[in-house]
Design an enzyme around this catalytic site. Structure first.
Site, PDB file in Angstrom:
ATOM      1  N   ASP A 468      37.883  10.843 -27.012  1.00  0.00           N
ATOM      2  CA  ASP A 468      38.882  11.696 -26.375  1.00  0.00           C
ATOM      3  C   ASP A 468      39.893  10.761 -25.713  1.00  0.00           C
ATOM      4  O   ASP A 468      39.603   9.583 -25.506  1.00  0.00           O
ATOM      5  CB  ASP A 468      38.174  12.585 -25.346  1.00  0.00           C
ATOM      6  CG  ASP A 468      39.153  13.394 -24.528  1.00  0.00           C
ATOM      7  OD1 ASP A 468      40.028  14.029 -25.127  1.00  0.00           O
ATOM      8  OD2 ASP A 468      39.034  13.373 -23.289  1.00  0.00           O
ATOM      9  N   THR A 470      42.185  11.503 -22.609  1.00  0.00           N
ATOM     10  CA  THR A 470      42.255  11.541 -21.155  1.00  0.00           C
ATOM     11  C   THR A 470      40.906  11.251 -20.517  1.00  0.00           C
ATOM     12  O   THR A 470      39.928  11.950 -20.752  1.00  0.00           O
ATOM     13  CB  THR A 470      42.769  12.921 -20.679  1.00  0.00           C
ATOM     14  OG1 THR A 470      43.987  13.202 -21.348  1.00  0.00           O
ATOM     15  CG2 THR A 470      42.995  12.921 -19.179  1.00  0.00           C
ATOM     16  N   ASP A 669      34.820  12.959 -21.570  1.00  0.00           N
ATOM     17  CA  ASP A 669      34.517  13.015 -20.135  1.00  0.00           C
ATOM     18  C   ASP A 669      34.775  14.369 -19.496  1.00  0.00           C
ATOM     19  O   ASP A 669      34.435  14.590 -18.338  1.00  0.00           O
ATOM     20  CB  ASP A 669      35.343  11.956 -19.388  1.00  0.00           C
ATOM     21  CG  ASP A 669      36.769  12.417 -19.129  1.00  0.00           C
ATOM     22  OD1 ASP A 669      37.350  13.066 -20.035  1.00  0.00           O
ATOM     23  OD2 ASP A 669      37.300  12.138 -18.037  1.00  0.00           O
TER      24      ASP A 669
END
Length: 781
Positions: A468, A470, A669
């Protein structure tokens, strides 16, 4: 429920309710119940409680899942190192009801950890104290003109051996016979089946020979007129097996050393600020929202954030980073980390089992007591191996009885026992759990938390890593990149002072980004009058009687503030790269534009190169726009990237890759990553991310550093290689030892393997496995 036995128990209890027909699914933890008339879940709950066991039923799974789980920091649980009943744990110490192995304590402290070891060590000392004289008496018979015969006859010394053997058999090693009997009753044959049959047969044979010597044929009689007895063989075998158990208990203690060190980090007391006074209280009395004074050099007792003051915190025991981290008011601090040379007040956010430290300990315990798929191979081998060994022992006895001339039955008996002893699959049972426990402990020391043993095995097979953007590739928080000026006449330092003065009064994350940047330049705030925060637009206020605004284009348009053409062109160029823009203006014209972005972590480039150098394909899936994805993908040299990916889109992409036969690891996250983390072959969560992501993943990187994926994969490969080496050591001793014990060398070299030497060889096989597993601790990641 943890095994088919549990499932069967629950199903039987539910079906005991009149008018109900229940089918229980172990994997889903669900019961489908058909009933003639409505029966409330309370009735089924009572039926479960009446049947025994800690089982609950309800229509809301969240209610059941919310029941407090036992956490290692609060009390000990015990598990079987061979995982005969899956992940089942036991409240009390003892032996596994299936395989008979000593249950291992999940480390709750040094006392719990050492209790089994100390108990076994004491029994070993007793066993050695009584076995040594028996061994000496037996061995002196080989000396010409045996000096012991000056004091008593051989028959008398045989009675002395019997007396000395009783404490060894019926106290120090009696547990082995209990386990052997249990294995025969349950038909779960294991190493104790062989030990019990072998040593038990030797001891009982000797007992009968002592009481009824006349019933034995002349081949069993020595030249002294007495029947050969094997008290020394039985006691030495049992003592050597006990030595193996002591070494194993000590090894289990060593593998949990990293966890014990983490447990030591929690202080017993804390300084509570109550009604303006500082009071020393037990850590158990601290509640969420309490204010705690942390003094210089003290360990932080709970998770929280700094309310007042600042500090330099040593977080090396949690993150692995040796350099202390500077913390300001509002920053998060973790239980177990160590305060530097300042005093500060923290507000408690999490206590007890909710703290990061407790979660680390719980995750490591869960992982070290879980079962790797490769363990199935060892279990399968054991299930066939024990009956095969018993058969080999019987064939050995028959072959010697039929083919040998003198003392045929004596040779047959001794060699049959030697086969039983050397073939004990003790080391086979240790091969997988020992490596997994050491590997999980080593991972924890490097900030890599592994939820279960299966994750360790699967990670070695991964060939695609999905990341991912961000918070995974980037910092996950806005940071000010640069300032765009409208003309050369703008005095930047003067502008910065006004920006920091206005934004220091705002709670918006974008405002904090500019404040942090200005602080690094050494710029301080000045007085602001009539400050106002405009939701979704920005802020305004008066400085030295003049009004200034900081905000987006919409705010400037509403207030009819002009944006110079040159500045606007620069802004458009930055916005195409996915950057966020915030203007600073007076009442007439915008003077500067602040470029804010989510900065790429310094470690991301190296991490991706490390993974690609190992032949892994690295793909970026982000919810951001295509321009931002292109920028990040090209800058990091990724194999592929896709933009505007919703949680379902990420999930679909993983399913597509898996359908192509790829083994996929997903690193993320956020809450939006949780479904993909669960669906991937391996979910890897950033420790800096959300609790939901961490719970959905099988591996957590505490530091949130992508470079740790390569480290975790290397650890996985090391552990799998170590397990295979252990299986070779365990089986190698057995395969070589059985024919030698059976007497295959006797026709050629006149060499036989006594039961005592067989027991010694068996112990060395366990020592080899334990030593090889502990070797992992010294390996570099």
């Amino acid at each position: 429920m943890s095994c088919q036995g549990c499932r069967s128990h629950v199903e039987k209890a539910l079906n005991s309710v009149e008018g109900a027909k229940a089918t229980v699914d172990l994997e889903k933890a669900e019961a489908i119940i058909e009933m003639e008339h409505h029966i409330s879940t309370d009735v089924f709950e009572k039926a479960l409680q009446a049947s025994g066991g800690n089982y609950h039923i309800g229509q809301n799974p969240q209610t059941l899942l919310a029941k407090p789980k036992p956490v290692a920091i609060q009390g000990a649980l015990y598990y079987c190192p061979m995982h005969c009943e899956g992940d089942k744990t036991y409240a009390k110490p003892g032996s596994c009801p299936i395989c008979g192995m000593d249950l291992v304590a999940q480390a709750t402290g040094i006392e719990d950890e050492n209790s089994t070891y100390q108990n076994l060590l004491f029994k070993l000392k007793i066993a050695i104290a009584f076995t040594l004289p028996i061994f000496v008496i037996s061995m002196t018979d080989m000396i010409p003109g045996n000096p012991l015969f000056q004091w008593a006859s051989m028959n008398t010394w045989n009675w002395v051996e019997l007396a000395l053997s009783i404490p060894v058999v019926f106290y120090a090693t009696w547990m082995f016979f209990e386990r052997a009997w249990q294995s025969l009753i349950s038909r779960h044959f294991n190493m104790f089946t062989l030990i019990g049959i072998g040593a038990g047969a030797a001891w009982l044979f000797s007992l009968i020979a002592l009481f009824f010597p006349s019933i034995f044929p002349h081949q069993f009689h020595s030249h002294h007129g007495t029947v050969y007895v094997y008290f020394e063989a039985a006691t030495v075998i049992l003592t050597l097996v006990l030595l193996g158990q002591v070494l194993e208990a000590r090894a289990h203690g060593k593998t949990n050393a990293a966890i014990r060190e983490l447990l030591k980090l929690v202080p017993n007391e804390a300084t509570l600020i109550k009604d303006g006074k500082e009071v020393i209280v037990s850590i158990d009395q601290i509640q969420v929202q309490d204010l705690i004074r942390v003094k210089p050099g003290e360990k932080i007792p709970v998770d929280g954030h700094i309310q007042d003051g600042h500090a330099s915190i040593d977080e090396s025991m949690i993150s692995g980073e040796p350099i202390p981290v500077d913390k300001q008011a509002g920053d998060i601090v973790r239980a177990g980390s160590i305060n530097g040379n300042t005093s500060f007040v923290l507000q408690t956010d999490k206590i007890g089992a909710d703290t990061l430290l407790s979660q680390i300990i719980e995750l490591v315990h869960r992982a070290s007591s879980s079962k790797a798929p490769i363990q199935k191979m060892a279990d399968t081998i054991s299930s066939y191996f024990v009956p095969a060994v018993v058969l080999s022992s019987l064939l050995t006895f028959m072959a010697w009885a039929l083919l040998a001339d003198e003392n045929a039955y004596t040779f047959a008996f001794v060699n049959a026992i030697a086969v039983l002893i050397i073939a004990c699959p003790c080391a086979l049972g240790l091969a997988t759990p020992m490596s997994v426990m050491v590997g999980v402990g080593k991972g924890a020391q490097h900030g890599i938390l592994i939820k279960n043993a299966e994750a360790l095995e699967k990670l070695a097979e991964v060939n695609v890593v999905i990341i991912d953007k961000t918070g995974t590739v980037t910092e996950g928080k806005p940071s000010l990149e640069k300032m765009l000026v409208s003309s050369e006449e703008v005095i930047e330092r003067d502008v910065w002072q006004k920006i920091v003065s206005l934004n220091s009064l705002s709670e918006h994350p974008l405002a904090k980004a500019s404040v942090n940047f200005a602080k690094n330049l050494g710029i301080t705030a000045i007085k602001v009058d009539h400050f106002e925060a405009l939701l979704g637009k920005g802020v305004l206020g008066q400085i030295a009687g003049k009004t200034y605004v900081i905000g987006n284009q919409k705010l400037l348009e509403e207030r009819r503030i002009n944006i110079p053409v040159d500045l606007f062109k620069q802004v458009i160029a930055e916005q195409k790269l996915g950057k966020t823009i915030s203007y600073f203006a007076d009442e007439k014209e915008a003077q500067v534009a602040l470029v804010i972005s989510d900065k790429i972590k310094e470690s991301s480039q190296q991490a991706i190169q490390d993974l690609q150098s190992e032949g892994l394909q690295v793909i970026l899936l982000t919810g951001d726009n295509q321009e931002t994805a292109d920028l990040v993908g090209k800058k990091l040299g990724l194999d592929a990237w896709k933009a505007q990916m919703l949680p379902q889109s990420k999930l679909d992409e993983i399913v597509r890759l898996q359908a192509e036969g790829k083994k996929v690891a997903m690193a993320g996250d956020g809450i939006n990553d949780a479904p993909a983390l669960s669906k991937a072959d391996i979910g890897i969560a950033m420790g800096t991310g959300t609790d939901v992501a961490i719970e959905s993943a099988e591996i957590t990187l505490i530091k949130g550093d992508l470079r740790d994926i390569a480290k975790a994969r290397k650890l996985s490969q090391m552990v799998i290689r170590n397990i295979k080496e252990n299986l070779f050591f365990a089986l190698g001793y057995n395969v070589l030892g059985i024919p030698i014990a059976a007497g295959i060398l006797y026709p050629f070299f006149g060499t036989l393997l006594s039961p005592m030497l067989a027991a010694l060889a068996m112990s060395f096989s366990s020592v080899s496995v334990i030593s090889n597993s502990l070797r992992l601790r010294g390996k570099a990641l």
